[in-house]
Scaffold this motif. Structure first.
Motif, PDB file in Angstrom:
ATOM      1  N   ASP A  73      -6.923  -0.596  10.818  1.00 25.59           N
ATOM      2  CA  ASP A  73      -6.283  -0.410  12.135  1.00 25.59           C
ATOM      3  C   ASP A  73      -6.345  -1.800  12.895  1.00 25.59           C
ATOM      4  OD1 ASP A  73      -4.840   0.372  14.411  1.00 25.59           O
ATOM      5  OD2 ASP A  73      -6.386   1.789  14.853  1.00 25.59           O
ATOM      6  N   GLN A  74      -5.202  -2.692  12.628  1.00 24.25           N
ATOM      7  CA  GLN A  74      -5.249  -4.066  13.616  1.00 24.25           C
ATOM      8  C   GLN A  74      -6.352  -4.846  13.268  1.00 24.25           C
ATOM      9  OE1 GLN A  74      -2.552  -4.823  15.477  1.00 24.25           O
ATOM     10  NE2 GLN A  74      -1.690  -3.385  14.080  1.00 24.25           N
ATOM     11  N   LYS A  80     -13.268  -9.324   2.092  1.00 28.15           N
ATOM     12  CA  LYS A  80     -14.625  -9.284   2.615  1.00 28.15           C
ATOM     13  C   LYS A  80     -14.891  -8.671   4.011  1.00 28.15           C
ATOM     14  CE  LYS A  80     -15.746 -13.879   0.597  1.00 28.15           C
ATOM     15  NZ  LYS A  80     -16.215 -15.140   1.043  1.00 28.15           N
ATOM     16  N   MET A  81     -13.942  -8.364   4.739  1.00 26.64           N
ATOM     17  CA  MET A  81     -13.842  -7.746   6.062  1.00 26.64           C
ATOM     18  C   MET A  81     -13.960  -6.183   5.635  1.00 26.64           C
ATOM     19  SD  MET A  81     -11.816  -9.558   9.210  1.00 26.64           S
ATOM     20  CE  MET A  81     -10.485  -9.633   8.317  1.00 26.64           C
ATOM     21  N   ILE A  82     -13.229  -5.774   4.687  1.00 21.53           N
ATOM     22  CA  ILE A  82     -13.186  -4.736   4.056  1.00 21.53           C
ATOM     23  C   ILE A  82     -14.588  -4.249   3.590  1.00 21.53           C
ATOM     24  CG2 ILE A  82     -12.301  -2.848   2.359  1.00 21.53           C
ATOM     25  CD1 ILE A  82      -9.593  -4.555   2.672  1.00 21.53           C
ATOM     26  N   GLY A  83     -15.286  -5.100   2.894  1.00 18.93           N
ATOM     27  CA  GLY A  83     -16.601  -4.858   2.537  1.00 18.93           C
ATOM     28  C   GLY A  83     -17.823  -4.955   3.120  1.00 18.93           C
ATOM     29  N   GLY A  84     -17.431  -5.239   4.773  1.00 15.26           N
ATOM     30  CA  GLY A  84     -18.558  -5.194   5.368  1.00 15.26           C
ATOM     31  C   GLY A  84     -19.521  -6.403   5.671  1.00 15.26           C
ATOM     32  N   ASP A  90     -12.830  -9.823  14.274  1.00 12.40           N
ATOM     33  CA  ASP A  90     -13.021 -10.008  15.618  1.00 12.40           C
ATOM     34  C   ASP A  90     -12.096  -8.970  16.412  1.00 12.40           C
ATOM     35  OD1 ASP A  90     -14.368 -12.717  15.547  1.00 12.40           O
ATOM     36  OD2 ASP A  90     -12.648 -13.661  14.737  1.00 12.40           O
ATOM     37  N   GLY A  91     -11.713  -8.058  15.910  1.00 16.79           N
ATOM     38  CA  GLY A  91     -10.907  -7.147  16.382  1.00 16.79           C
ATOM     39  C   GLY A  91     -10.382  -5.966  15.361  1.00 16.79           C
ATOM     40  N   GLY A  92     -10.108  -4.830  16.032  1.00 13.98           N
ATOM     41  CA  GLY A  92      -9.643  -3.772  14.843  1.00 13.98           C
ATOM     42  C   GLY A  92     -10.897  -2.805  14.290  1.00 13.98           C
ATOM     43  N   ILE A  93     -10.488  -1.800  13.507  1.00 14.51           N
ATOM     44  CA  ILE A  93     -11.395  -1.175  13.051  1.00 14.51           C
ATOM     45  C   ILE A  93     -11.184  -0.867  11.483  1.00 14.51           C
ATOM     46  CG2 ILE A  93     -12.380   1.296  13.065  1.00 14.51           C
ATOM     47  CD1 ILE A  93     -11.902   1.287  16.003  1.00 14.51           C
ATOM     48  N   ILE A  94     -12.069  -0.763  10.745  1.00 20.29           N
ATOM     49  CA  ILE A  94     -11.820  -0.633   9.252  1.00 20.29           C
ATOM     50  C   ILE A  94     -12.710   1.031   9.100  1.00 20.29           C
ATOM     51  CG2 ILE A  94     -12.397  -0.991   6.911  1.00 20.29           C
ATOM     52  CD1 ILE A  94     -12.662  -3.912   7.828  1.00 20.29           C
ATOM     53  N   TYR A  95     -11.894   2.076   8.400  1.00 23.89           N
ATOM     54  CA  TYR A  95     -12.696   3.229   8.243  1.00 23.89           C
ATOM     55  C   TYR A  95     -12.418   3.403   6.809  1.00 23.89           C
ATOM     56  CZ  TYR A  95     -11.541   4.441  13.113  1.00 23.89           C
ATOM     57  OH  TYR A  95     -11.375   4.615  14.505  1.00 23.89           O
ATOM     58  N   PHE A  96     -13.718   3.821   6.246  1.00 26.49           N
ATOM     59  CA  PHE A  96     -13.915   4.040   4.837  1.00 26.49           C
ATOM     60  C   PHE A  96     -14.533   5.462   4.697  1.00 26.49           C
ATOM     61  CE2 PHE A  96     -16.831   4.078   1.112  1.00 26.49           C
ATOM     62  CZ  PHE A  96     -15.873   4.117  -0.065  1.00 26.49           C
ATOM     63  N   GLU A  97     -13.637   6.378   3.857  1.00 24.37           N
ATOM     64  CA  GLU A  97     -13.949   7.800   3.863  1.00 24.37           C
ATOM     65  C   GLU A  97     -14.384   8.362   5.243  1.00 24.37           C
ATOM     66  OE1 GLU A  97     -17.318   7.653   0.811  1.00 24.37           O
ATOM     67  OE2 GLU A  97     -15.630   8.202  -0.704  1.00 24.37           O
ATOM     68  N   THR A 112      -3.798  -6.448  11.211  1.00 22.93           N
ATOM     69  CA  THR A 112      -3.219  -6.107   9.807  1.00 22.93           C
ATOM     70  C   THR A 112      -3.836  -4.495   9.869  1.00 22.93           C
ATOM     71  OG1 THR A 112      -3.619  -8.128   8.650  1.00 22.93           O
ATOM     72  CG2 THR A 112      -3.706  -6.233   7.425  1.00 22.93           C
ATOM     73  N   SER A 113      -2.774  -3.901   9.316  1.00 23.69           N
ATOM     74  CA  SER A 113      -2.968  -2.319   9.147  1.00 23.69           C
ATOM     75  C   SER A 113      -2.549  -1.747   7.785  1.00 23.69           C
ATOM     76  CB  SER A 113      -2.333  -1.393  10.366  1.00 23.69           C
ATOM     77  OG  SER A 113      -2.878  -1.790  11.581  1.00 23.69           O
ATOM     78  N   PHE A 114      -3.187  -1.110   7.053  1.00 24.54           N
ATOM     79  CA  PHE A 114      -2.649  -0.313   5.946  1.00 24.54           C
ATOM     80  C   PHE A 114      -3.824   0.636   5.456  1.00 24.54           C
ATOM     81  CE2 PHE A 114      -4.874  -3.988   3.877  1.00 24.54           C
ATOM     82  CZ  PHE A 114      -5.549  -3.323   2.716  1.00 24.54           C
ATOM     83  N   SER A 115      -3.343   1.378   4.724  1.00 31.40           N
ATOM     84  CA  SER A 115      -4.082   2.463   4.267  1.00 31.40           C
ATOM     85  C   SER A 115      -4.188   2.422   2.719  1.00 31.40           C
ATOM     86  CB  SER A 115      -4.136   3.840   4.945  1.00 31.40           C
ATOM     87  OG  SER A 115      -2.727   4.158   4.238  1.00 31.40           O
TER      88      SER A 115
END
Length: 323
Positions: free
Chosen positions: A7-8, A47-51, A56-63, A22-25
Protein backbone atom coordinates in the motif's frame (compact mmCIF):
# COMPACT_ATOMS: atom_id res chain seq x y z
CA UNK A 1 -7.40 -11.16 2.38
CA UNK A 2 -4.47 -11.03 -0.03
CA UNK A 3 -1.44 -13.21 0.65
CA UNK A 4 0.79 -10.15 0.06
CA UNK A 5 -0.32 -6.52 -0.26
CA UNK A 6 1.65 -3.32 -0.81
CA UNK A 7 0.00 0.00 0.00
CA UNK A 8 1.80 3.10 -1.36
CA UNK A 9 5.24 1.68 -0.52
CA UNK A 10 8.08 3.96 -1.56
CA UNK A 11 11.79 4.60 -1.07
CA UNK A 12 13.81 7.81 -1.34
CA UNK A 13 17.51 8.42 -1.80
CA UNK A 14 18.84 11.97 -1.53
CA UNK A 15 15.28 13.28 -1.92
CA UNK A 16 14.80 11.32 -5.13
CA UNK A 17 12.38 8.42 -5.49
CA UNK A 18 14.11 5.08 -6.07
CA UNK A 19 10.69 3.47 -5.79
CA UNK A 20 7.67 5.72 -6.22
CA UNK A 21 4.47 5.04 -4.20
CA UNK A 22 3.60 1.51 -5.28
CA UNK A 23 0.55 -0.63 -4.58
CA UNK A 24 -0.27 -4.16 -5.71
CA UNK A 25 -1.30 -7.47 -4.18
CA UNK A 26 -0.48 -11.11 -4.73
CA UNK A 27 -2.59 -14.21 -4.15
CA UNK A 28 -1.12 -17.35 -2.65
CA UNK A 29 0.71 -19.40 -5.34
CA UNK A 30 0.34 -16.59 -7.89
CA UNK A 31 3.60 -16.27 -9.82
CA UNK A 32 4.62 -12.64 -10.33
CA UNK A 33 7.54 -11.47 -12.46
CA UNK A 34 8.82 -7.90 -12.11
CA UNK A 35 10.83 -6.65 -15.09
CA UNK A 36 12.61 -3.43 -15.92
CA UNK A 37 15.92 -2.03 -17.01
CA UNK A 38 18.81 -1.61 -14.56
CA UNK A 39 17.98 1.16 -12.08
CA UNK A 40 14.22 0.85 -12.45
CA UNK A 41 13.77 0.09 -8.74
CA UNK A 42 12.74 -3.54 -9.00
CA UNK A 43 15.44 -4.98 -6.70
CA UNK A 44 14.86 -2.27 -4.09
CA UNK A 45 11.15 -3.07 -4.15
CA UNK A 46 11.89 -6.77 -3.69
CA UNK A 47 14.13 -6.11 -0.70
CA UNK A 48 11.47 -3.93 0.94
CA UNK A 49 8.97 -6.77 0.54
CA UNK A 50 11.45 -9.07 2.27
CA UNK A 51 11.97 -6.68 5.17
CA UNK A 52 15.60 -6.09 4.20
CA UNK A 53 15.28 -2.40 3.28
CA UNK A 54 13.24 0.10 5.28
CA UNK A 55 10.51 1.82 3.21
CA UNK A 56 10.26 5.59 3.63
CA UNK A 57 6.49 5.31 3.53
CA UNK A 58 3.62 2.96 2.89
CA UNK A 59 2.89 -0.45 4.40
CA UNK A 60 3.59 -4.02 3.32
CA UNK A 61 1.20 -6.71 4.58
CA UNK A 62 2.15 -10.39 4.48
CA UNK A 63 -0.48 -12.94 5.48
CA UNK A 64 -2.41 -10.11 7.12
CA UNK A 65 0.46 -8.74 9.21
CA UNK A 66 2.73 -5.75 8.63
CA UNK A 67 6.23 -6.57 7.41
CA UNK A 68 8.73 -4.83 9.69
CA UNK A 69 11.74 -3.13 8.14
CA UNK A 70 15.30 -3.33 9.51
CA UNK A 71 14.78 -0.17 11.59
CA UNK A 72 11.86 -1.82 13.39
CA UNK A 73 13.49 -5.07 14.50
CA UNK A 74 16.84 -6.41 15.65
CA UNK A 75 17.54 -8.69 12.68
CA UNK A 76 16.51 -7.66 9.14
CA UNK A 77 14.19 -9.92 7.21
CA UNK A 78 11.07 -11.99 7.80
CA UNK A 79 11.08 -15.59 9.02
CA UNK A 80 8.59 -16.74 6.35
CA UNK A 81 9.98 -14.69 3.44
CA UNK A 82 13.17 -15.95 1.78
CA UNK A 83 15.27 -13.69 -0.44
CA UNK A 84 17.84 -14.99 -2.93
CA UNK A 85 20.15 -12.19 -3.98
CA UNK A 86 21.82 -12.07 -7.38
CA UNK A 87 25.02 -11.58 -5.33
CA UNK A 88 24.55 -14.66 -3.14
CA UNK A 89 27.56 -15.92 -1.19
CA UNK A 90 28.37 -19.32 0.28
CA UNK A 91 30.77 -19.88 3.18
CA UNK A 92 34.15 -21.23 2.17
CA UNK A 93 35.72 -24.40 3.56
CA UNK A 94 32.36 -26.04 4.32
CA UNK A 95 30.92 -29.11 2.71
CA UNK A 96 27.57 -28.19 1.22
CA UNK A 97 25.72 -30.76 3.33
CA UNK A 98 27.10 -29.14 6.50
CA UNK A 99 26.29 -25.64 5.27
CA UNK A 100 22.70 -26.62 4.49
CA UNK A 101 22.25 -28.38 7.81
CA UNK A 102 22.86 -25.06 9.61
CA UNK A 103 19.74 -23.58 8.00
CA UNK A 104 17.54 -26.65 7.93
CA UNK A 105 14.18 -26.35 9.68
CA UNK A 106 12.65 -29.38 7.95
CA UNK A 107 12.61 -33.11 8.54
CA UNK A 108 15.07 -35.24 6.61
CA UNK A 109 12.55 -36.45 4.04
CA UNK A 110 11.31 -32.99 3.11
CA UNK A 111 14.86 -31.62 3.00
CA UNK A 112 15.85 -34.40 0.62
CA UNK A 113 12.87 -33.50 -1.58
CA UNK A 114 14.18 -29.94 -1.79
CA UNK A 115 17.69 -31.15 -2.62
CA UNK A 116 16.22 -33.28 -5.40
CA UNK A 117 14.12 -30.41 -6.80
CA UNK A 118 17.17 -28.12 -6.73
CA UNK A 119 19.22 -30.86 -8.43
CA UNK A 120 22.04 -30.72 -5.88
CA UNK A 121 22.19 -34.25 -4.42
CA UNK A 122 25.46 -34.91 -6.23
CA UNK A 123 26.96 -31.66 -4.90
CA UNK A 124 26.45 -32.16 -1.16
CA UNK A 125 29.92 -33.61 -0.47
CA UNK A 126 31.68 -30.78 -2.31
CA UNK A 127 32.99 -27.47 -0.98
CA UNK A 128 32.08 -24.13 -2.52
CA UNK A 129 35.36 -23.80 -4.42
CA UNK A 130 34.50 -27.02 -6.25
CA UNK A 131 31.23 -25.66 -7.66
CA UNK A 132 30.35 -23.71 -10.80
CA UNK A 133 28.35 -20.50 -10.58
CA UNK A 134 25.12 -22.25 -11.53
CA UNK A 135 25.73 -25.00 -8.96
CA UNK A 136 26.43 -22.45 -6.23
CA UNK A 137 23.18 -20.70 -7.08
CA UNK A 138 21.17 -23.90 -6.69
CA UNK A 139 22.84 -24.56 -3.32
CA UNK A 140 21.96 -21.01 -2.22
CA UNK A 141 18.38 -21.55 -3.39
CA UNK A 142 18.12 -24.82 -1.45
CA UNK A 143 19.48 -22.98 1.60
CA UNK A 144 16.58 -20.52 1.29
CA UNK A 145 14.01 -23.29 0.87
CA UNK A 146 15.03 -25.45 3.84
CA UNK A 147 14.27 -22.45 6.06
CA UNK A 148 10.60 -23.27 5.24
CA UNK A 149 9.46 -19.96 3.70
CA UNK A 150 5.95 -19.24 2.47
CA UNK A 151 7.17 -16.59 0.01
CA UNK A 152 10.33 -16.80 -2.09
CA UNK A 153 11.84 -13.65 -3.61
CA UNK A 154 14.24 -14.26 -6.50
CA UNK A 155 16.44 -11.35 -7.59
CA UNK A 156 17.80 -11.83 -11.13
CA UNK A 157 18.11 -15.64 -10.87
CA UNK A 158 19.04 -15.99 -14.57
CA UNK A 159 21.85 -13.42 -14.72
CA UNK A 160 25.37 -14.62 -15.53
CA UNK A 161 24.22 -18.16 -16.33
CA UNK A 162 25.00 -20.07 -19.50
CA UNK A 163 22.16 -21.65 -21.47
CA UNK A 164 22.44 -25.06 -19.75
CA UNK A 165 22.39 -23.68 -16.19
CA UNK A 166 19.66 -21.18 -17.07
CA UNK A 167 17.43 -24.01 -18.28
CA UNK A 168 18.15 -25.96 -15.09
CA UNK A 169 17.28 -23.04 -12.79
CA UNK A 170 14.08 -22.40 -14.79
CA UNK A 171 13.08 -26.02 -14.23
CA UNK A 172 13.90 -25.72 -10.52
CA UNK A 173 11.84 -22.55 -10.11
CA UNK A 174 8.89 -24.19 -11.87
CA UNK A 175 9.07 -27.18 -9.49
CA UNK A 176 9.27 -24.93 -6.42
CA UNK A 177 5.75 -23.73 -7.14
CA UNK A 178 4.19 -26.94 -8.41
CA UNK A 179 5.77 -29.42 -5.99
CA UNK A 180 6.60 -27.38 -2.88
CA UNK A 181 3.62 -24.98 -3.21
CA UNK A 182 5.74 -21.94 -2.38
CA UNK A 183 4.64 -18.56 -3.73
CA UNK A 184 7.28 -16.71 -5.75
CA UNK A 185 8.09 -13.21 -6.96
CA UNK A 186 10.88 -13.09 -9.53
CA UNK A 187 12.80 -10.01 -10.69
CA UNK A 188 14.51 -9.96 -14.08
CA UNK A 189 15.89 -7.33 -16.44
CA UNK A 190 15.00 -9.66 -19.34
CA UNK A 191 11.25 -10.15 -19.40
CA UNK A 192 11.47 -12.88 -22.03
CA UNK A 193 13.00 -15.21 -19.42
CA UNK A 194 9.73 -15.14 -17.44
CA UNK A 195 7.10 -15.31 -20.20
CA UNK A 196 6.38 -19.03 -19.83
CA UNK A 197 6.50 -18.95 -16.01
CA UNK A 198 4.63 -15.89 -14.77
CA UNK A 199 0.91 -15.60 -14.10
CA UNK A 200 1.29 -11.82 -13.98
CA UNK A 201 4.04 -9.47 -15.10
CA UNK A 202 4.78 -6.04 -13.65
CA UNK A 203 6.84 -3.58 -15.69
CA UNK A 204 8.85 -0.94 -13.82
CA UNK A 205 10.55 2.20 -15.10
CA UNK A 206 12.14 4.99 -13.05
CA UNK A 207 10.78 3.51 -9.84
CA UNK A 208 7.16 3.25 -10.98
CA UNK A 209 4.89 0.49 -12.29
CA UNK A 210 4.00 1.45 -15.85
CA UNK A 211 2.04 -1.65 -16.90
CA UNK A 212 0.97 -4.99 -15.50
CA UNK A 213 -1.06 -7.91 -16.78
CA UNK A 214 -0.66 -11.44 -18.08
CA UNK A 215 2.45 -12.22 -20.15
CA UNK A 216 0.29 -12.50 -23.28
CA UNK A 217 -1.35 -9.13 -22.65
CA UNK A 218 1.98 -7.34 -22.21
CA UNK A 219 3.62 -9.16 -25.10
CA UNK A 220 0.95 -8.41 -27.69
CA UNK A 221 -0.49 -5.20 -26.24
CA UNK A 222 2.36 -3.13 -24.76
CA UNK A 223 1.35 0.41 -23.84
CA UNK A 224 4.82 1.84 -24.43
CA UNK A 225 7.89 1.16 -26.52
CA UNK A 226 9.74 0.51 -23.25
CA UNK A 227 7.49 -2.45 -22.44
CA UNK A 228 7.54 -3.67 -26.03
CA UNK A 229 11.35 -3.70 -26.07
CA UNK A 230 11.62 -5.57 -22.75
CA UNK A 231 9.37 -8.30 -24.15
CA UNK A 232 11.38 -8.96 -27.32
CA UNK A 233 11.58 -8.00 -30.99
CA UNK A 234 8.92 -5.63 -32.29
CA UNK A 235 8.06 -3.38 -35.21
CA UNK A 236 7.16 0.25 -34.54
CA UNK A 237 4.96 1.68 -37.27
CA UNK A 238 4.09 5.38 -37.04
CA UNK A 239 1.20 5.87 -39.48
CA UNK A 240 1.86 9.62 -39.53
CA UNK A 241 5.27 8.92 -41.09
CA UNK A 242 4.29 5.80 -43.02
CA UNK A 243 0.64 6.22 -44.09
CA UNK A 244 0.88 3.32 -46.57
CA UNK A 245 0.58 0.95 -43.60
CA UNK A 246 -2.95 2.18 -42.81
CA UNK A 247 -4.25 -0.13 -45.52
CA UNK A 248 -2.61 -3.02 -43.67
CA UNK A 249 -3.48 -2.04 -40.10
CA UNK A 250 -6.90 -0.43 -40.63
CA UNK A 251 -8.32 3.08 -40.31
CA UNK A 252 -8.47 2.80 -36.51
CA UNK A 253 -4.69 3.28 -36.29
CA UNK A 254 -4.61 6.34 -38.55
CA UNK A 255 -2.47 9.03 -36.91
CA UNK A 256 -1.22 6.57 -34.27
CA UNK A 257 1.75 4.30 -33.64
CA UNK A 258 1.37 0.53 -33.85
CA UNK A 259 3.69 -2.00 -32.20
CA UNK A 260 3.62 -5.44 -33.79
CA UNK A 261 5.66 -8.55 -33.08
CA UNK A 262 7.47 -10.11 -36.08
CA UNK A 263 5.16 -13.15 -35.95
CA UNK A 264 2.11 -10.87 -36.28
CA UNK A 265 3.12 -10.15 -39.88
CA UNK A 266 3.12 -12.51 -42.84
CA UNK A 267 4.31 -12.60 -46.43
CA UNK A 268 1.21 -13.25 -48.53
CA UNK A 269 -0.23 -12.81 -51.99
CA UNK A 270 -0.89 -9.20 -52.95
CA UNK A 271 -4.33 -7.80 -52.11
CA UNK A 272 -5.89 -4.49 -51.07
CA UNK A 273 -4.78 -4.99 -47.43
CA UNK A 274 -1.07 -5.63 -48.14
CA UNK A 275 2.02 -3.42 -48.29
CA UNK A 276 4.66 -4.14 -50.92
CA UNK A 277 8.35 -4.27 -50.04
CA UNK A 278 11.76 -5.67 -50.96
CA UNK A 279 13.59 -8.32 -48.92
CA UNK A 280 16.73 -6.73 -47.48
CA UNK A 281 18.11 -9.51 -45.28
CA UNK A 282 17.30 -13.05 -44.14
CA UNK A 283 18.71 -14.13 -40.75
CA UNK A 284 18.75 -17.72 -39.45
CA UNK A 285 18.04 -18.29 -35.73
CA UNK A 286 17.77 -22.08 -35.65
CA UNK A 287 14.07 -22.44 -34.86
CA UNK A 288 13.08 -19.66 -37.26
CA UNK A 289 14.15 -17.08 -39.82
CA UNK A 290 13.86 -13.31 -39.41
CA UNK A 291 13.20 -11.57 -42.70
CA UNK A 292 13.93 -7.83 -42.95
CA UNK A 293 11.75 -6.16 -45.55
CA UNK A 294 11.98 -2.51 -46.64
CA UNK A 295 8.45 -1.27 -47.29
CA UNK A 296 7.61 2.40 -47.96
CA UNK A 297 11.01 3.36 -46.53
CA UNK A 298 10.54 1.44 -43.26
CA UNK A 299 12.39 -1.77 -42.32
CA UNK A 300 9.93 -4.42 -41.11
CA UNK A 301 10.90 -7.66 -39.33
CA UNK A 302 8.88 -10.78 -40.16
CA UNK A 303 9.35 -14.11 -38.40
CA UNK A 304 8.88 -17.30 -40.42
CA UNK A 305 9.76 -20.97 -40.03
CA UNK A 306 10.67 -21.43 -43.70
CA UNK A 307 13.42 -20.04 -45.88
CA UNK A 308 11.40 -19.10 -48.97
CA UNK A 309 12.79 -15.66 -49.79
CA UNK A 310 16.10 -14.08 -50.74
CA UNK A 311 17.45 -10.51 -50.61
CA UNK A 312 16.05 -8.53 -53.51
CA UNK A 313 12.74 -10.43 -53.72
CA UNK A 314 9.59 -8.33 -54.01
CA UNK A 315 7.07 -9.45 -51.37
CA UNK A 316 3.73 -8.38 -49.96
CA UNK A 317 3.23 -7.98 -46.21
CA UNK A 318 -0.03 -9.08 -44.63
CA UNK A 319 -1.33 -9.10 -41.07
CA UNK A 320 -1.66 -12.13 -38.84
CA UNK A 321 -4.20 -11.98 -36.02
CA UNK A 322 -2.03 -13.63 -33.36
CA UNK A 323 -2.68 -12.08 -29.97
Amino acid sequence: MAFLALDQVHKLQEERFIVKPTSFSQDRLERIAIAGETGSGKSTLLKMIGGLIQPDGGIIYFEGNKVAGPLEQLLPGHAKIAYLSQHFELRNNYKMEDLLEMSNLLNTEFAETIFSICQINHLLKRKSDQLSGGEKQRIALAKCLIAAPSLLLLDEPFSNLDRVHKDIIKSVIEDIGTQLHITCILVSHDATDTLSWADRMIMMKDGAIIQQGTPKQLYYHPLTEYTAALMGEYNLIDTNLYPDFISLLGESVKGKKAMLRPEQLLIVKENERTVTGIVEQVLFYGSHYMIHVIASGLTIKIRTSNYLYNPGDIVHIGLSYIG
